[in-house]
Write an enzyme that holds these catalytic residues in place. Structure first.
Site, mmCIF file in Angstrom:
data_model
loop_
_atom_site.group_PDB
_atom_site.id
_atom_site.type_symbol
_atom_site.label_atom_id
_atom_site.label_comp_id
_atom_site.label_asym_id
_atom_site.label_seq_id
_atom_site.Cartn_x
_atom_site.Cartn_y
_atom_site.Cartn_z
ATOM 1 N N LYS A 59 0.744 -1.172 0.211
ATOM 2 C CA LYS A 59 -0.093 -0.079 0.097
ATOM 3 C C LYS A 59 0.864 1.352 -0.052
ATOM 4 O O LYS A 59 0.446 2.294 -0.777
ATOM 5 C CB LYS A 59 -1.050 -0.166 1.163
ATOM 6 C CG LYS A 59 -2.050 -0.955 1.154
ATOM 7 C CD LYS A 59 -2.871 -1.304 2.372
ATOM 8 C CE LYS A 59 -3.926 -2.253 2.392
ATOM 9 N NZ LYS A 59 -4.681 -2.691 3.430
ATOM 10 N N GLN A 103 -4.694 -1.318 9.518
ATOM 11 C CA GLN A 103 -4.591 -2.550 9.159
ATOM 12 C C GLN A 103 -5.243 -3.768 10.005
ATOM 13 O O GLN A 103 -5.027 -3.871 11.414
ATOM 14 C CB GLN A 103 -3.343 -2.783 8.862
ATOM 15 C CG GLN A 103 -3.015 -4.135 7.951
ATOM 16 C CD GLN A 103 -3.515 -4.261 6.654
ATOM 17 O OE1 GLN A 103 -3.462 -3.430 5.964
ATOM 18 N NE2 GLN A 103 -4.129 -5.412 6.384
ATOM 19 N N ASP A 126 -11.094 3.060 4.355
ATOM 20 C CA ASP A 126 -11.739 1.657 4.009
ATOM 21 C C ASP A 126 -13.230 1.713 4.075
ATOM 22 O O ASP A 126 -13.855 0.564 3.440
ATOM 23 C CB ASP A 126 -11.201 1.012 5.305
ATOM 24 C CG ASP A 126 -10.241 0.386 4.969
ATOM 25 O OD1 ASP A 126 -9.708 -0.237 3.708
ATOM 26 O OD2 ASP A 126 -9.488 -0.411 6.076
#
Length: 305
Positions: A59, A103, A126
């Site tokens: 990422k 995460q 997200d």
């Protein structure tokens, strides 16, 4: 009408994702040139989970390659929930950070829901915050979870107008199944959400013009569950032993989806492979969400990607 006798068309998510990342990169460059702002993404990882470390590194590299700012906060597994919430509060207040991603999974001692709820909805790239879930449900602009967003992009590209099609989503998670159903409703599909308690799941799947598999069970959806000519979106990514017994004995593995690909491809009109289907879209959509969040923070309308 699709030719049900023709082999299934492979939906190339990798190629589409590369194009999307290219468009995001161009939009970011124009934003920097016109108003001097670089979208910033902060990724927070707690602990040493090997798979998570790989995801976070990827990422970061992709974010920098797109011309964005990338901040990675690596915290030890001993980090307390209070310490993590304090960091999120700092990132919420940082005007140079437009997207925050924590995460998962987090250590067992930390309440993941409390952490995700602490992220500002406007920086929740997200798309997991309850506010963004609500915005999606009522049709307001917001940040949408990356995997279902990528899936709907692939469907639009493959089929064009989705109006009136019957979509069956197998899986009801907050991360994929529920937001996928909301996105399909917004495209004027008729939507059925199936799950582990659904009766006669194969019969439900056979009704689908669009079949989305998001259950996390390797090759659960069999070929004869697929309506001839249907479009199949396989969200699953499962690591299983190699099909070669000798390699399996050595511990070698392979990736498969939630759909028995070879079987399903014999029935489907179009299908996403695993790997190379939905997976590459997730990071591409994360970059798109970060760009969109930066635009909205500045009061600008994002470019159409």
């Amino acid at each position: 009408m699709p030719d049900t006798n023709a082999p299934a068309r492979i939906i190339d998510g990798k190629a589409f994702a590369e194009g999307l990342v290219g468009r995001v990169t161009g939009a970011v460059a124009r934003m920097k040139e016109k108003i001097g702002v670089v979208p910033g993404l902060a990724v927070v990882i707690v602990g040493e989970d090997p798979a998570s470390q790989v995801y976070v590194r990827n990422k970061g590299e992709r974010t920098l390659a797109a011309g964005m700012r990338s901040d990675t906060h690596r915290l030890p597994a001993s980090t307390t929930q209070a310490e993590l919430l304090s960091l999120i509060a700092e990132l919420n207040a940082d005007d140079g950070i437009h997207g925050i991603l924590v995460q998962l999974p987090l250590p067992a001692a930390i309440d993941a829901n409390a952490v995700l709820d602490a992220i500002s909805p406007d920086k929740d790239v997200d798309g997991f915050h309850v506010v963004n879930a609500g915005r999606l449900a009522v049709g307001l602009p917001g940040l949408v979870p990356c995997t279902p967003l990528g899936s709907i992009m692939l469907l639009r590209d493959a089929l064009g107008d989705l109006s009136g099609l019957h979509a069956v989503v197998v899986g009801r998670s907050n991360i994929v199944g529920k937001p996928m159903a909301q996105l399909l409703l917004a495209e004027n599909c008729t939507v059925t959400v199936a799950h582990s308690r659904s009766r006669d799941l194969p019969a439900l799947c056979r009704q689908a013009d669009i079949l989305v598999a998001a259950v996390g069970r390797p090759e659960m959806i069999r070929g004869d569950w697929v309506k001839p000519g249907a479009t199949v979106i396989d969200v699953g990514i499962n690591r299983v032993p190699s099909a070669d017994p000798a390699k399996a004995a050595e511990g070698k593995t392979r990736l498969v989806g939630d759909v028995a690909y070879a079987e399903a491809a014999a029935h489907a009109g179009a299908i996403t492979p695993v790997p190379g289907g939905v997976g590459p879209m997730t990071i591409a959509c994360l970059l798109a969400n970060t760009y969109a969040a930066a635009c909205r923070a500045l009061g600008h309308e994002p470019e159409r990607l």
